[in-house]
Design an enzyme around this catalytic site. Structure first.
Site, PDB file in Angstrom:
ATOM      1  N   GLY A   1       0.802  -1.215   0.000  1.00 36.21           N
ATOM      2  CA  GLY A   1       0.000   0.000   0.000  1.00 36.21           C
ATOM      3  C   GLY A   1       0.843   1.279   0.000  1.00 36.21           C
ATOM      4  O   GLY A   1       0.505   2.251  -0.671  1.00 36.21           O
ATOM      5  N   THR A   2       1.934   1.276   0.743  1.00 34.23           N
ATOM      6  CA  THR A   2       2.766   2.480   0.829  1.00 34.23           C
ATOM      7  C   THR A   2       3.321   2.862  -0.540  1.00 34.23           C
ATOM      8  O   THR A   2       3.248   4.019  -0.961  1.00 34.23           O
ATOM      9  CB  THR A   2       3.928   2.245   1.827  1.00 34.23           C
ATOM     10  OG1 THR A   2       3.358   1.919   3.087  1.00 34.23           O
ATOM     11  CG2 THR A   2       4.818   3.456   1.956  1.00 34.23           C
TER      12      THR A   2
ATOM     13  N   ASN B   1      -8.184   3.517   8.256  1.00 31.20           N
ATOM     14  CA  ASN B   1      -7.546   2.420   8.992  1.00 31.20           C
ATOM     15  C   ASN B   1      -7.616   2.549  10.509  1.00 31.20           C
ATOM     16  O   ASN B   1      -7.388   1.587  11.218  1.00 31.20           O
ATOM     17  CB  ASN B   1      -6.076   2.276   8.559  1.00 31.20           C
ATOM     18  CG  ASN B   1      -5.349   3.596   8.593  1.00 31.20           C
ATOM     19  OD1 ASN B   1      -5.719   4.544   7.905  1.00 31.20           O
ATOM     20  ND2 ASN B   1      -4.311   3.678   9.411  1.00 31.20           N
TER      21      ASN B   1
ATOM     22  N   GLN C   1      -7.736  -0.735   3.095  1.00 36.06           N
ATOM     23  CA  GLN C   1      -8.522  -1.360   4.169  1.00 36.06           C
ATOM     24  C   GLN C   1      -9.891  -1.830   3.704  1.00 36.06           C
ATOM     25  O   GLN C   1     -10.537  -2.601   4.404  1.00 36.06           O
ATOM     26  CB  GLN C   1      -8.695  -0.386   5.345  1.00 36.06           C
ATOM     27  CG  GLN C   1      -7.417  -0.069   6.090  1.00 36.06           C
ATOM     28  CD  GLN C   1      -6.895  -1.253   6.919  1.00 36.06           C
ATOM     29  OE1 GLN C   1      -7.565  -2.271   7.102  1.00 36.06           O
ATOM     30  NE2 GLN C   1      -5.664  -1.138   7.398  1.00 36.06           N
TER      31      GLN C   1
ATOM     32  N   ALA D   1      -1.974  -6.795   0.032  1.00 38.48           N
ATOM     33  CA  ALA D   1      -2.478  -8.153   0.306  1.00 38.48           C
ATOM     34  C   ALA D   1      -2.518  -8.484   1.794  1.00 38.48           C
ATOM     35  O   ALA D   1      -3.353  -9.280   2.233  1.00 38.48           O
ATOM     36  CB  ALA D   1      -1.592  -9.178  -0.414  1.00 38.48           C
ATOM     37  N   HIS D   2      -1.628  -7.854   2.604  1.00 42.35           N
ATOM     38  CA  HIS D   2      -1.494  -8.355   3.978  1.00 42.35           C
ATOM     39  C   HIS D   2      -2.620  -7.957   4.920  1.00 42.35           C
ATOM     40  O   HIS D   2      -2.652  -8.385   6.073  1.00 42.35           O
ATOM     41  CB  HIS D   2      -0.118  -8.001   4.565  1.00 42.35           C
ATOM     42  CG  HIS D   2       0.073  -6.580   4.976  1.00 42.35           C
ATOM     43  ND1 HIS D   2      -0.084  -6.164   6.269  1.00 42.35           N
ATOM     44  CD2 HIS D   2       0.422  -5.476   4.273  1.00 42.35           C
ATOM     45  CE1 HIS D   2       0.180  -4.856   6.351  1.00 42.35           C
ATOM     46  NE2 HIS D   2       0.478  -4.428   5.146  1.00 42.35           N
TER      47      HIS D   2
ATOM     48  N   THR E   1      12.310  -7.503 -10.778  1.00 41.65           N
ATOM     49  CA  THR E   1      11.827  -8.878 -10.975  1.00 41.65           C
ATOM     50  C   THR E   1      10.555  -9.099 -10.166  1.00 41.65           C
ATOM     51  O   THR E   1      10.523  -8.850  -8.962  1.00 41.65           O
ATOM     52  CB  THR E   1      12.919  -9.881 -10.534  1.00 41.65           C
ATOM     53  OG1 THR E   1      14.092  -9.583 -11.288  1.00 41.65           O
ATOM     54  CG2 THR E   1      12.485 -11.321 -10.770  1.00 41.65           C
TER      55      THR E   1
ATOM     56  N   CYS F   1       3.679   5.302  16.314  1.00 37.67           N
ATOM     57  CA  CYS F   1       5.028   5.240  16.842  1.00 37.67           C
ATOM     58  C   CYS F   1       5.990   5.693  15.764  1.00 37.67           C
ATOM     59  O   CYS F   1       6.064   5.085  14.710  1.00 37.67           O
ATOM     60  CB  CYS F   1       5.358   3.823  17.262  1.00 37.67           C
ATOM     61  SG  CYS F   1       6.938   3.733  18.078  1.00 37.67           S
TER      62      CYS F   1
HETATM   63  C1  LIG Z   1      -5.094   2.727   4.742  1.00 38.60           C
HETATM   64  C2  LIG Z   1      -3.707   2.207   4.566  1.00 38.60           C
HETATM   65  N1  LIG Z   1      -2.971   2.642   3.533  1.00 38.60           N
HETATM   66  C3  LIG Z   1      -1.719   2.204   3.326  1.00 38.60           C
HETATM   67  C4  LIG Z   1      -1.141   1.299   4.167  1.00 38.60           C
HETATM   68  C5  LIG Z   1       0.257   0.826   3.902  1.00 38.60           C
HETATM   69  O1  LIG Z   1       0.214  -0.449   3.343  1.00 38.60           O
HETATM   70  P1  LIG Z   1       1.518  -1.394   3.378  1.00 38.60           P
HETATM   71  O2  LIG Z   1       1.687  -1.826   4.789  1.00 38.60           O
HETATM   72  O3  LIG Z   1       1.143  -2.530   2.466  1.00 38.60           O
HETATM   73  O4  LIG Z   1       2.642  -0.596   2.845  1.00 38.60           O
HETATM   74  C6  LIG Z   1      -1.853   0.815   5.275  1.00 38.60           C
HETATM   75  C7  LIG Z   1      -1.246  -0.137   6.232  1.00 38.60           C
HETATM   76  O5  LIG Z   1      -1.188   0.107   7.419  1.00 38.60           O
HETATM   77  C8  LIG Z   1      -3.187   1.286   5.477  1.00 38.60           C
HETATM   78  O6  LIG Z   1      -3.917   0.863   6.511  1.00 38.60           O
END
Ligand SMILES: Cc1ncc(COP(=O)(O)O)c(C=O)c1O
Length: 393
Positions: free
Chosen positions: A71-72, A152, A180, A201-202, A238, A330
């Protein structure tokens, strides 16, 4: 001591069915998807089949989806990819909500340092963005608007379609962070009419380290990284076939099982809300009842009624075997008050006294009852009452 995990919003355990689906792609079908020999072709076929199964689950075409590390990266790539691609357009303004994840918030701050104007949209006391506030914020210089679908920390969800029509009316692009929401509540890029969307995915019982970015066909976009021509020149490096296969399996299972899961998690949420509301004095619910993710309940203890240290609350819960998280982020070892809870209008001390319970596929009713017992007991033990009040209803 039996431990109870109630931090599913931070991450989820990988479903065993997902691990099983991934296994052959570590040791048997291990080729590099860019190689032209049979090992490479097999890996490429598995990669494309993962993309083909994920895309329709979110209303996208496979060619509109590229894999990222999570996501980041998707959020960062969405913001910088659009800004870089349209730098000569005369539009140098982006709008984000004040409750974005740090991946959007800090990416926007970084663009601000490079000369882009950034507007932070306020939200109401339950974290909803007002269409009127958005209408006021967009101008003919606005290039991109990014608003999180499901938050989140508190779980509030936005009416993306209404917001998208305002953004498009101003001639700008619309990105949403659907990290989310995808796999937990109905989400479709086509129905919500967004131009870009981020996934990982996590959060849905898949592996860590893989996500995706949807970029609607025809939208100009500049990649963040430079290297090979993988992922249609949008994300070099890759490709991780096992992670892509795991992402696909986790998405399929989550979407298939969504109706039953939605009902089950909603009733757990109701139960927890009722117990805390009835038994904890000074409680403030930060999560809305409607238009919210079913698996998050975020509560604060009102500092004008009870003085309590949020960090001590979380540590005491953990010592008694219940893993929850606070309203603080944190960073470099120090706890910062959550920008999301502050945006709801809470004072610093109330923001500090915040707990997020989040549950999921493997949470039982008994675990929720135990977590409620533990929370009630710890607030009574470490909270200092400031004035006499009756329990909130
Ligand atoms: C709303 C939201 N966006 C982005 C992220 C970041 O995702 P990732 O942990 O896969 O980089 C998170 C994870 O905490 C999230 O809750």
């Amino acid at each position: 001591m039996r431990r109870i995990y109630l931090d599913y919003t931070a991450t989820t355990p990988v479903d065993k069915r997902v691990v099983q689906a991934m296994a052959p792609f570590f040791t048997e079908t291990f080729g590099n998807a860019s190689s032209i020999h049979s090992y490479g072709r097999e890996a490429k076929a598995a990669l494309e089949s993962a993309r083909e199964s994920i895309a329709p689950l979110m209303g996208a075409r496979p060619s509109e989806l590229f894999f990222t590390s999570g996501g980041t990266e998707s959020d960062n790539s969405a913001l910088t990819g659009i800004v870089l691609a349209h730098s000569g357009s005369g539009r140098n303004h982006i709008v984000i909500s004040s409750i974005e994840h740090h991946a959007v918030l800090h990416a926007a701050k970084n663009l601000e340092r490079k000369g882009i104007d950034v507007t932070l949209l306020p939200v109401d006391e339950y974290g909803f963005v007002s269409p009127d506030e958005l209408r006021k914020a967009v101008t003919d210089r606005t290039l991109l608007v990014s608003i999180i679908h499901a938050n989140n920390e508190i779980g509030s969800t936005q009416d993306l379609k209404t917001l998208a029509s305002i953004v498009h009316g101003a001639g700008a692009f619309f990105h949403t962070d659907a990290v989310q929401s995808f796999g937990k509540i109905p989400f479709s890029v086509a129905e919500s009419e967004v131009d870009l969307a981020s996934f990982t995915a996590h959060k849905i019982y898949g592996p860590k380290g893989i996500g995706a970015l949807y970029v609607k066909r025809g939208i100009e976009f500049v990649p963040t990284f430079h290297g090979g021509s993988q992922e249609r020149n949008r994300r070099p490096g890759t490709e991780s076939v096992p992670l892509a296969v795991g992402f696909a399996k986790s998405a399929e299972l989550s979407v298939q099982e969504m109706p039953e899961e939605l009902a089950r998690l909603s009733s757990l949420n109701k139960l927890l809300r009722k117990r805390i509301g009835d038994e904890v004095p000074g409680v403030v619910f930060n999560s809305p009842v409607d238009r919210a993710l079913p698996n998050i309940l975020n509560v604060s203890i009102d500092s004008s009624e009870i003085e309590i240290d949020g960090e001590a609350l979380i540590i005491n819960m953990d010592l008694e075997g219940v893993a929850v998280t606070s309203g603080s982020a944190c960073s470099s070892g120090s706890l910062q008050p959550s920008h999301v809870i502050k945006a709801l209008g809470r004072d610093d001390r109330t923001t500090n006294a915040t707990v997020r319970f989040s549950f999921g596929r493997f949470t039982s009713e008994e675990e929720v009852q135990t977590a409620a017992d533990t929370f009630v007991r710890i607030v009574a033990r470490i909270g200092k009452r400031k004035k006499i009040s009756s329990p909130a209803s």
